[in-house]
Structures are given as structure tokens and as C-alpha cells.
Design an enzyme around this catalytic site. Structure first.
Site, mmCIF file in Angstrom:
data_model
loop_
_atom_site.group_PDB
_atom_site.id
_atom_site.type_symbol
_atom_site.label_atom_id
_atom_site.label_comp_id
_atom_site.label_asym_id
_atom_site.label_seq_id
_atom_site.Cartn_x
_atom_site.Cartn_y
_atom_site.Cartn_z
ATOM 1 C CG HIS A 28 -0.206 -0.199 2.517
ATOM 2 N ND1 HIS A 28 0.193 -1.443 2.973
ATOM 3 C CD2 HIS A 28 0.241 0.687 3.429
ATOM 4 C CE1 HIS A 28 0.825 -1.318 4.116
ATOM 5 N NE2 HIS A 28 0.881 -0.019 4.413
ATOM 6 C CG HIS B 275 1.422 5.158 4.322
ATOM 7 N ND1 HIS B 275 0.674 5.118 5.483
ATOM 8 C CD2 HIS B 275 2.113 3.993 4.290
ATOM 9 C CE1 HIS B 275 0.907 3.984 6.116
ATOM 10 N NE2 HIS B 275 1.788 3.277 5.410
#
Ligand code: AMP
Ligand code: ZN
Length: 131
Positions: free
Chosen positions: A97, A99
Site C-alpha cells: 500500500h 501512504h
């Protein structure tokens, strides 16, 4: 199943910022700063190094558009884009992922510090380029 796969499957609730066939962006529960967002591929990869480059490229294209929207609409002055890779770098959820951390001023709660170089740069380059 990992926690982000459960979120993608809809088995754990999330605040969706963006979704398409391949990508999901959600508000990070920590909200390190207002609008802290996580952008993830729907397909599970432990970290970005495990992703085919083409898929990673698409993820980053979408990240750019989402970061622009979040930053603009929350009146942030900038943002940090961060990918923690493996535990040593602070990765706690092993589903890759990105940020997006909107930044408002120097007193917000995010800080990175870089230490003074003590290494022989030619030796570092030799090691990086050894194969
Ligand atoms: P990292 O440390 O880079 O692996 O980041 C994982 C992030 O996921 C952390 O910032 C957590 O706050 C966030 N997180 C963990 N569980 C959830 C959840 N259920 N919904 C939204 N964000 C989460
Ligand atoms: Zn997963």
C-alpha cells in the site's frame, strides 16, 4: 486472509476514498494527518517489490491523482508519499500500500530525519552495481 484483503472483500468496513476494478484507496484509521490515505492494489502482493512493474506503475498513476485530489480539497500545502517495505522499514500490514500523508505545516506530527553521510560513496555504488 490479510486485513486489507478482508477490507477489499467488504468483510471489514472502511472509508473509501476511491475504488475501481484494480485499486482501492481508504482513509487510514490512524489519520496521522487529516486525510491520511492508503492506496492499495486489489490483488494481494506482500510488498511493492513483489508486484509486476506494470501493475506498480498503474498503482502510482492512481496514487498521483488521488494525492492531488486529497491535497487540493483538504487545503493541504503538500504531501508525503510513503511505501514501507518489510518490517524493518515499518511495514505492519503485509499487503502492499502507498501512504498519502497530507501536510499542513511544519508542526504537524510527521517527521523524517536523514543523518550525515559517513560512507564511501564509490564503494556504495560498486555494491549497488555489482550484477
Ligand atoms: P504500514 O505500517 O506501512 O504497513 O501501514 C499500515 C497502515 O494501515 C497503518 O498506518 C494503520 O493505521 C493502517 N490500518 C491498519 N488497519 C486498518 C484498517 N482496518 N483500516 C484502515 N487503516 C488501517
Ligand atoms: Zn492482502
Amino acid at each position: 486472509m490479510c486485513i486489507f484483503c478482508s477490507i477489499i472483500e467488504g468483510n471489514i468496513p472502511s472509508k473509501k476514498v476511491y475504488e475501481d476494478d484494480e485499486t482501492l484507496a481508504i482513509l487510514d484509521i490512524s489519520q496521522t494527518t487529516k486525510g491520511h490515505t492508503l492506496v492499495m492494489p486489489k490483488k494481494h502482493y506482500d510488498n511493492f517489490l513483489a508486484m509486476p512493474s506494470k501493475e506498480f506503475g498503474k498503482l502510482m498513476e492512481k496514487t498521483k491523482d488521488i494525492a492531488a485530489k486529497v491535497t487540493r480539497n483538504l487545503d493541504a500545502k503538500g504531501c508525503n508519499i510513503l511505501i514501507n517495505t518489510n518490517e524493518v522499514a515499518g511495514q505492519s500490514v503485509m499487503h502492499t500500500h502507498v501512504h498519502i500523508i497530507p501536510r499542513y505545516d511544519e508542526t504537524d506530527t510527521v517527521s523524517f530525519s536523514f543523518t550525515e553521510n559517513k560512507l564511501d560513496l564509490d564503494e556504495v555504488l560498486r555494491q549497488i552495481n555489482q550484477d
